[in-house]
Design a protein around this motif. Structure first.
Motif, PDB file in Angstrom:
ATOM      1  N   VAL B  55     -21.957  10.211  -4.091  1.00 56.96           N
ATOM      2  CA  VAL B  55     -23.276  10.699  -4.494  1.00 56.96           C
ATOM      3  C   VAL B  55     -23.582  10.344  -5.947  1.00 56.96           C
ATOM      4  CG1 VAL B  55     -24.635  12.783  -4.903  1.00 56.96           C
ATOM      5  CG2 VAL B  55     -23.387  12.513  -2.766  1.00 56.96           C
ATOM      6  N   ASP B  56     -22.565  10.400  -6.816  1.00 56.38           N
ATOM      7  CA  ASP B  56     -22.853  10.138  -8.235  1.00 56.38           C
ATOM      8  C   ASP B  56     -23.112   8.654  -8.521  1.00 56.38           C
ATOM      9  OD1 ASP B  56     -20.303   9.207  -7.965  1.00 56.38           O
ATOM     10  OD2 ASP B  56     -19.367  10.750  -9.220  1.00 56.38           O
ATOM     11  N   GLU B  57     -22.922   7.813  -7.521  1.00 53.89           N
ATOM     12  CA  GLU B  57     -23.224   6.394  -7.732  1.00 53.89           C
ATOM     13  C   GLU B  57     -24.644   6.037  -7.297  1.00 53.89           C
ATOM     14  OE1 GLU B  57     -20.111   4.444  -5.614  1.00 53.89           O
ATOM     15  OE2 GLU B  57     -18.661   4.730  -7.245  1.00 53.89           O
ATOM     16  N   LEU B  58     -25.321   7.001  -6.708  1.00 50.78           N
ATOM     17  CA  LEU B  58     -26.690   6.723  -6.262  1.00 50.78           C
ATOM     18  C   LEU B  58     -27.641   6.616  -7.452  1.00 50.78           C
ATOM     19  CD1 LEU B  58     -26.939   9.152  -3.224  1.00 50.78           C
ATOM     20  CD2 LEU B  58     -26.944   6.660  -3.126  1.00 50.78           C
ATOM     21  N   THR B  59     -28.636   5.733  -7.325  1.00 48.44           N
ATOM     22  CA  THR B  59     -29.648   5.599  -8.372  1.00 48.44           C
ATOM     23  C   THR B  59     -31.033   5.702  -7.747  1.00 48.44           C
ATOM     24  OG1 THR B  59     -29.841   3.213  -8.110  1.00 48.44           O
ATOM     25  CG2 THR B  59     -28.149   3.998  -9.640  1.00 48.44           C
ATOM     26  N   GLU B  60     -32.006   5.334  -8.531  1.00 48.84           N
ATOM     27  CA  GLU B  60     -33.387   5.345  -8.043  1.00 48.84           C
ATOM     28  C   GLU B  60     -33.671   4.185  -7.093  1.00 48.84           C
ATOM     29  OE1 GLU B  60     -36.386   7.110  -9.863  1.00 48.84           O
ATOM     30  OE2 GLU B  60     -34.827   8.629 -10.115  1.00 48.84           O
ATOM     31  N   THR B  61     -32.779   3.207  -7.079  1.00 45.52           N
ATOM     32  CA  THR B  61     -32.989   2.042  -6.211  1.00 45.52           C
ATOM     33  C   THR B  61     -32.315   2.262  -4.864  1.00 45.52           C
ATOM     34  OG1 THR B  61     -32.879   0.685  -8.189  1.00 45.52           O
ATOM     35  CG2 THR B  61     -32.756  -0.469  -6.082  1.00 45.52           C
ATOM     36  N   PRO B  62     -33.038   2.079  -3.775  1.00 46.45           N
ATOM     37  CA  PRO B  62     -32.432   2.305  -2.459  1.00 46.45           C
ATOM     38  C   PRO B  62     -31.259   1.356  -2.187  1.00 46.45           C
ATOM     39  CG  PRO B  62     -34.830   2.193  -2.290  1.00 46.45           C
ATOM     40  CD  PRO B  62     -34.477   1.777  -3.687  1.00 46.45           C
ATOM     41  N   VAL B  63     -30.163   1.911  -1.703  1.00 39.03           N
ATOM     42  CA  VAL B  63     -29.037   1.085  -1.264  1.00 39.03           C
ATOM     43  C   VAL B  63     -28.792   1.363   0.210  1.00 39.03           C
ATOM     44  CG1 VAL B  63     -27.779   0.840  -3.432  1.00 39.03           C
ATOM     45  CG2 VAL B  63     -27.417   2.881  -2.024  1.00 39.03           C
ATOM     46  N   ARG B  64     -28.241   0.385   0.880  1.00 40.02           N
ATOM     47  CA  ARG B  64     -27.946   0.585   2.297  1.00 40.02           C
ATOM     48  C   ARG B  64     -26.594   1.247   2.453  1.00 40.02           C
ATOM     49  NH1 ARG B  64     -27.224  -4.295   6.219  1.00 40.02           N
ATOM     50  NH2 ARG B  64     -25.067  -3.609   6.190  1.00 40.02           N
ATOM     51  N   VAL B  65     -26.559   2.338   3.178  1.00 37.02           N
ATOM     52  CA  VAL B  65     -25.298   3.030   3.434  1.00 37.02           C
ATOM     53  C   VAL B  65     -25.004   2.890   4.924  1.00 37.02           C
ATOM     54  CG1 VAL B  65     -24.165   5.275   3.460  1.00 37.02           C
ATOM     55  CG2 VAL B  65     -25.661   4.663   1.556  1.00 37.02           C
ATOM     56  N   ASP B  66     -23.842   2.319   5.216  1.00 35.24           N
ATOM     57  CA  ASP B  66     -23.429   2.166   6.617  1.00 35.24           C
ATOM     58  C   ASP B  66     -22.391   3.214   6.953  1.00 35.24           C
ATOM     59  OD1 ASP B  66     -24.969  -0.142   6.988  1.00 35.24           O
ATOM     60  OD2 ASP B  66     -23.402  -1.377   6.097  1.00 35.24           O
ATOM     61  N   TYR B  67     -22.500   3.754   8.118  1.00 34.06           N
ATOM     62  CA  TYR B  67     -21.458   4.679   8.546  1.00 34.06           C
ATOM     63  C   TYR B  67     -21.283   4.570  10.044  1.00 34.06           C
ATOM     64  CZ  TYR B  67     -25.272   7.812   9.938  1.00 34.06           C
ATOM     65  OH  TYR B  67     -26.391   8.348  10.514  1.00 34.06           O
ATOM     66  N   THR B  68     -20.173   5.129  10.504  1.00 31.89           N
ATOM     67  CA  THR B  68     -19.792   4.940  11.892  1.00 31.89           C
ATOM     68  C   THR B  68     -19.499   6.280  12.533  1.00 31.89           C
ATOM     69  OG1 THR B  68     -18.799   2.853  11.275  1.00 31.89           O
ATOM     70  CG2 THR B  68     -18.136   3.760  13.379  1.00 31.89           C
ATOM     71  N   ILE B  69     -20.011   6.439  13.726  1.00 34.57           N
ATOM     72  CA  ILE B  69     -19.616   7.604  14.503  1.00 34.57           C
ATOM     73  C   ILE B  69     -18.570   7.121  15.496  1.00 34.57           C
ATOM     74  CG2 ILE B  69     -20.373   9.357  16.130  1.00 34.57           C
ATOM     75  CD1 ILE B  69     -23.009   9.449  14.677  1.00 34.57           C
ATOM     76  N   VAL B  70     -17.384   7.657  15.353  1.00 33.42           N
ATOM     77  CA  VAL B  70     -16.241   7.106  16.075  1.00 33.42           C
ATOM     78  C   VAL B  70     -16.204   7.611  17.517  1.00 33.42           C
ATOM     79  CG1 VAL B  70     -13.744   6.797  15.995  1.00 33.42           C
ATOM     80  CG2 VAL B  70     -15.031   7.100  13.886  1.00 33.42           C
ATOM     81  N   ASP B  71     -15.812   6.711  18.395  1.00 33.58           N
ATOM     82  CA  ASP B  71     -15.507   7.080  19.783  1.00 33.58           C
ATOM     83  C   ASP B  71     -16.628   7.808  20.500  1.00 33.58           C
ATOM     84  OD1 ASP B  71     -11.957   7.690  19.832  1.00 33.58           O
ATOM     85  OD2 ASP B  71     -13.146   5.878  19.874  1.00 33.58           O
ATOM     86  N   ARG B  72     -17.778   7.245  20.435  1.00 38.01           N
ATOM     87  CA  ARG B  72     -18.863   7.822  21.208  1.00 38.01           C
ATOM     88  C   ARG B  72     -18.722   7.328  22.644  1.00 38.01           C
ATOM     89  NH1 ARG B  72     -24.870   8.678  19.833  1.00 38.01           N
ATOM     90  NH2 ARG B  72     -23.735   9.776  18.220  1.00 38.01           N
ATOM     91  N   GLN B  73     -18.763   8.254  23.580  1.00 41.72           N
ATOM     92  CA  GLN B  73     -18.633   7.857  24.973  1.00 41.72           C
ATOM     93  C   GLN B  73     -20.024   7.699  25.550  1.00 41.72           C
ATOM     94  OE1 GLN B  73     -15.226   8.165  26.506  1.00 41.72           O
ATOM     95  NE2 GLN B  73     -16.054   6.712  27.985  1.00 41.72           N
ATOM     96  N   ASP B  74     -20.330   6.484  25.965  1.00 47.29           N
ATOM     97  CA  ASP B  74     -21.676   6.200  26.437  1.00 47.29           C
ATOM     98  C   ASP B  74     -21.538   5.610  27.827  1.00 47.29           C
ATOM     99  OD1 ASP B  74     -24.301   5.684  26.646  1.00 47.29           O
ATOM    100  OD2 ASP B  74     -24.351   4.064  25.173  1.00 47.29           O
ATOM    101  N   GLY B  75     -21.571   6.437  28.846  1.00 49.42           N
ATOM    102  CA  GLY B  75     -21.305   5.950  30.194  1.00 49.42           C
ATOM    103  C   GLY B  75     -19.891   5.423  30.251  1.00 49.42           C
ATOM    104  N   TRP B  76     -19.701   4.232  30.811  1.00 52.97           N
ATOM    105  CA  TRP B  76     -18.356   3.680  30.927  1.00 52.97           C
ATOM    106  C   TRP B  76     -17.954   2.941  29.670  1.00 52.97           C
ATOM    107  CZ3 TRP B  76     -18.669  -1.533  30.247  1.00 52.97           C
ATOM    108  CH2 TRP B  76     -19.918  -2.112  30.483  1.00 52.97           C
ATOM    109  N   TYR B  77     -18.895   2.853  28.733  1.00 53.93           N
ATOM    110  CA  TYR B  77     -18.679   2.022  27.575  1.00 53.93           C
ATOM    111  C   TYR B  77     -18.316   2.881  26.384  1.00 53.93           C
ATOM    112  CZ  TYR B  77     -19.650  -1.665  24.226  1.00 53.93           C
ATOM    113  OH  TYR B  77     -19.544  -2.601  23.237  1.00 53.93           O
ATOM    114  N   LYS B  78     -17.101   2.744  25.917  1.00 50.27           N
ATOM    115  CA  LYS B  78     -16.647   3.563  24.803  1.00 50.27           C
ATOM    116  C   LYS B  78     -16.741   2.742  23.523  1.00 50.27           C
ATOM    117  CE  LYS B  78     -12.946   6.683  23.670  1.00 50.27           C
ATOM    118  NZ  LYS B  78     -11.495   6.692  23.515  1.00 50.27           N
ATOM    119  N   SER B  79     -17.421   3.282  22.533  1.00 48.73           N
ATOM    120  CA  SER B  79     -17.585   2.456  21.357  1.00 48.73           C
ATOM    121  C   SER B  79     -17.718   3.293  20.104  1.00 48.73           C
ATOM    122  CB  SER B  79     -18.841   1.607  21.497  1.00 48.73           C
ATOM    123  OG  SER B  79     -19.971   2.436  21.410  1.00 48.73           O
TER     124      SER B  79
END
Ligand code: FES
Lengths: 148, 168
Positions: B55-79
Motif C-alpha cells: 500500500v505504501d508504494e501506491l501513488t497518484e498514478t494508476p498501476v496494474r495489480v495482478d492477483y490470483t484466486i487459487v484453485d477455483r473449481q469451475d465445472g470439470w475445469y480446475k484453475s
C-alpha cells in the motif's frame, strides 16, 4: 466472446462491434514420443487464446480449438474451414497455431503462427508475463487489420 | 358416459401443470444448491484476496495489480484464476478500478492511447475513461468502470468484489 450460448446472445445483439473471429488450430500428436511436447503445446495455445479472449472479448469471438492429428491433410482442412467459416459473417478471421506447417497452407484469413513455449515449469506470474509478451507480438497483426 | 372421464380441457390443464411443475423444480434446484453448498456462499472477510501490492508504494498514478484466486473449481475445469485492477491513491483513499470495459467487456489500459495519456483506453472500439473511471461521452462505453472493494492488511492491498463506481 466465447463459443457459449450466453456470449452468443450478446453477439447477436452487438454484431456490429464483434467483427473478428479467432480460430485456434491445435495439433494433437499421437505417437508416444510426441505426447509430452504435444500436450505442452496444447497448454500454451489454450492459455494464449484464453488470454486474448479476455483482452478483446468485446471485439472477438474465440472458437473452441479445431483439433487434428499428425496425418491430417492440412490443405484439405484449410479448404473446409475457409469455406465453412465464411458463412458466419465475420469481417476478419484469424487463425492461431503453434504448428509451423500451417504457414504453407492456403487459407482464407490471417494465419498467426507462434512457437510453443513450455509454460508448465513456470510459476503463475512468469507464465503471465510470457503470455503477455507473446500477445504483444500478435497485437500489431490484429490492430493493423482493424484499422485498415 | 362415465363421470370420471377426463375432459379435454382438464387434460390440458393437467399437462400444463405437469410442465409447470417441472419448470418450477428447475428454478428451485439451483437455489437449493446455493443454500446448501457452503462453497457457493458468500462470506464476509473471506471474499478479500491478497495482492502482491504494498500500500505504501501506491501513488497518484494508476498501476496494474495482478492477483490470483487459487484453485477455483469451475465445472470439470480446475484453475487458478487471474484478475487485475488499476489502483492509485486519491488523497488518503485507495481507488481500485476494474479493467473490464463497460461497453462489451474488453480489458482497458491506463494511458493506452497516445493522444490521451491520462485516461483509460479500451483497444476494442477506442472507448475511453477518465482517471476516476468516468466514461468519456462520445466513445462507446455506456457507464463508468466498476470499483473494487479495498482493504489494507499488514501493509498489503487486499481486493474484494466489485461495486458500481462511487467516484463519478
Ligand atoms: S469493449 Fe471497450 S469500447 Fe467496446
Amino acid at each position: 466472446m466465447n463459443w457459449n450460448s450466453q456470449d452468443m446472445d450478446t453477439y447477436f445483439q452487438q454484431k456490429d462491434y464483434i467483427d473478428t473471429l479467432l480460430v485456434p488450430l491445435l495439433k494433437l500428436e499421437t505417437v508416444p514420443e510426441a505426447l509430452k511436447g504435444s500436450s505442452s503445446a496444447t497448454e500454451f495455445l489454450m492459455h494464449l487464446s484464453n488470454f486474448i479472449e479476455t483482452q478483446f472479448r468485446g471485439r472477438m469471438m474465440v472458437l473452441p480449438p479445431f483439433t487434428y492429428t499428425q496425418s491430417t491433410n492440412l490443405q484439405e482442412m484449410g479448404n473446409v474451414l475457409s469455406k465453412d467459416l465464411q458463412l458466419m459473417d465475420f469481417k476478419h478471421i484469424f487463425y492461431l497455431t503453434t504448428d509451423r506447417a500451417w504457414t504453407d497452407v492456403d487459407i482464407e484469413g490471417e494465419m498467426i503462427w507462434l512457437p510453443s513455449i513450455p509454460l508448465e515449469s513456470m510459476d503463475q506470474q512468469l507464465r503471465k508475463t510470457v503470455i503477455e509478451d507473446q500477445l504483444r507480438q500478435v497485437l500489431p497483426l490484429l490492430t493493423n487489420k482493424w484499422t485498415e | 358416459m362415465s363421470k370420471n372421464r377426463v375432459s379435454r380441457r382438464q387434460f390440458l390443464s393437467y399437462t400444463i401443470m405437469g410442465v409447470g411443475g417441472f419448470m418450477a423444480s428447475g428454478t428451485i434446484m439451483p437455489m437449493l444448491r446455493f443454500a446448501v453448498d457452503p462453497v457457493l456462499q458468500k462470506s464476509g472477510e473471506g471474499d478479500f484476496t491478497a495482492t502482491p501490492q504494498r500500500v505504501d508504494e501506491l501513488t497518484e498514478t494508476p498501476v496494474r495489480v495482478d492477483y490470483t484466486i487459487v484453485d477455483r473449481q469451475d465445472g470439470w475445469y480446475k484453475s487458478d484464476e487471474s484478475y487485475s485492477a488499476w489502483v492509485y491513491k486519491s488523497g488518503d483513499r485507495i481507488v481500485a478500478l476494474s479493467p473490464v470495459c463497460k461497453h462489451l467487456g474488453c480489458t482497458v489500459n491506463w494511458g493506452g492511447d497516445k493522444n490521451h495519456p491520462d485516461q483509460f483506453f479500451c483497444p476494442c472500439h477506442a472507448g475511453r475513461y477518465e482517471k476516476n473511471g468516468k466514461h468519456v461521452p462520445g466513445t462507446p462505453p455506456i457507464g463508468p468502470l466498476d470499483e473494487y472493494l479495498v482493504m489494507e492488511k499488514d501493509g498489503y492491498l487486499y481486493l474484494g468484489g466489485t461495486r458500481p463506481n462511487t467516484l463519478v
